[in-house]
Design a protein around this motif. Sequence first.
Motif, short mmCIF file in Angstrom:
data_model
loop_
_atom_site.label_atom_id
_atom_site.label_comp_id
_atom_site.label_asym_id
_atom_site.label_seq_id
_atom_site.Cartn_x
_atom_site.Cartn_y
_atom_site.Cartn_z
N PRO A 81 16.10 79.35 -25.40
CA PRO A 81 16.23 80.05 -24.13
C PRO A 81 15.16 79.62 -23.16
CG PRO A 81 15.27 81.46 -25.82
CD PRO A 81 15.75 80.22 -26.50
N ALA A 82 15.43 79.84 -21.88
CA ALA A 82 14.44 79.48 -20.86
C ALA A 82 13.14 80.22 -21.12
CB ALA A 82 14.98 79.83 -19.47
N LEU A 83 12.02 79.51 -21.03
CA LEU A 83 10.73 80.11 -21.31
C LEU A 83 10.16 80.74 -20.06
CD1 LEU A 83 9.09 77.32 -23.48
CD2 LEU A 83 10.41 79.29 -24.23
N THR A 84 9.38 81.78 -20.26
CA THR A 84 8.58 82.34 -19.18
C THR A 84 7.14 82.13 -19.55
OG1 THR A 84 8.65 84.49 -20.26
CG2 THR A 84 10.29 84.06 -18.54
N GLU A 85 6.41 81.37 -18.72
CA GLU A 85 5.04 80.96 -19.04
C GLU A 85 4.09 81.40 -17.94
OE1 GLU A 85 3.89 79.29 -21.62
OE2 GLU A 85 5.77 78.84 -22.62
N ALA A 86 2.94 81.89 -18.34
CA ALA A 86 1.86 82.08 -17.37
C ALA A 86 1.19 80.74 -17.15
CB ALA A 86 0.84 83.08 -17.91
N CYS A 221 -8.80 75.95 -23.36
CA CYS A 221 -7.96 74.76 -23.56
C CYS A 221 -6.49 75.07 -23.81
CB CYS A 221 -8.51 73.95 -24.73
SG CYS A 221 -7.91 72.25 -24.80
N VAL A 222 -6.19 76.25 -24.35
CA VAL A 222 -4.82 76.52 -24.78
C VAL A 222 -3.79 76.50 -23.64
CG1 VAL A 222 -4.78 79.05 -24.61
CG2 VAL A 222 -3.50 77.89 -26.46
N PRO A 223 -4.15 76.71 -22.37
CA PRO A 223 -3.13 76.58 -21.32
C PRO A 223 -2.46 75.21 -21.29
CG PRO A 223 -5.01 77.77 -20.45
CD PRO A 223 -5.41 77.29 -21.82
N PHE A 224 -3.19 74.14 -21.66
CA PHE A 224 -2.56 72.83 -21.74
C PHE A 224 -1.42 72.86 -22.76
CE2 PHE A 224 -6.74 71.17 -20.13
CZ PHE A 224 -6.24 70.60 -18.97
N LEU A 225 -1.66 73.49 -23.91
CA LEU A 225 -0.63 73.58 -24.94
C LEU A 225 0.55 74.43 -24.47
CD1 LEU A 225 0.35 73.01 -27.84
CD2 LEU A 225 -0.89 75.07 -28.55
N HIS A 226 0.26 75.54 -23.79
CA HIS A 226 1.34 76.37 -23.26
C HIS A 226 2.24 75.55 -22.34
CE1 HIS A 226 -0.13 79.96 -25.07
NE2 HIS A 226 -1.16 80.14 -24.26
#
Length: 317
Positions: A81-86, A221-226
């Motif tokens: 499904p389409a993701l919702t990401e901050a 750093c985790v926003p890059f992975l998101h």
Amino acid sequence: MSREYRALLEATLGHLRELKARGVRHVQVSPEVIETLSRPLAIRRETPSTSATAPPATQVSPEPPDRSRSAPIGIIATSAPALTEADRPPSLLPANEAVTPSPVSPGMEPGDKAARLAALRTRALACVKCAHLAASRRNVVFGVGNPNARLMFVGEAPGMDEDFQGEPFVGKAGELLTRIIQTMGLSRETVYIANILKCRPDTPGQATGNRKPTPQEMRTCVPFLHEQIAIIQPDAIVALGGTALEGLLGTGGISRLRGKWQTYRGIPLMPTFHPAFLLHQESLANKRLVWEDMLQVMERLGLPISEKQRAYFQRPG
């Protein structure tokens, strides 16, 4: 040429140079990708000579991907499904709360994914938010694999070998992960592999060894992975070890949650032991536990499973 398009062009060139260094000599490009890349030039009334120099983004398949569940992984268009990401989550937790809708389209073409990942990689290579890590690293270890992969593996952080080569999971633990992927009937080229951290955690005063990332390093750093996950939109994620589980879901307890399906923003997530754990605590029982987790992943993705595969690491008799 706009600054945004120049950055994308440089990122694409860097991606192609990286492929060349790995021995790739040919890439496939669809007419749609070429048209997409040339569109910004037409809007800005660039000269035809500039358009001719723009390299196309790499693409896994020249044709629209087959959605058959029996097709090889990585070629199938994602059905997640389409993701919702901050864009920049304030913390690691919680991963499943309502967040700002992502600009990534669920119908994105493979070439678009490659271009977006290349642009994101350029940003990661220039990141110095963790000054102590930027000062000690050899390479930023962004990620590797198929931009259109259905399956994504997420680890903890680069080690010494990864920092030296600039690619995740290339040391002894990486060799074991590669064997696991191959035993599933796949390859590193058909999945995507990344880490919570893109830089090796520094070890001041130590010539060798690794350490666990700090919570602050992970939050930074985790926003890059998101964003990587939002672009790739895999059908399933495998979290390798407790740190990967914590970074993705904000919760620990790998021994308690291993083998039990979790959810990362609508995507099925399977926690399992890190390959390094299998190397340090080598036993047939532990190998079997991890393999049972991979069998669940294969079943979720609709991959064929032979009787020989089901019997791996079972004691005779």
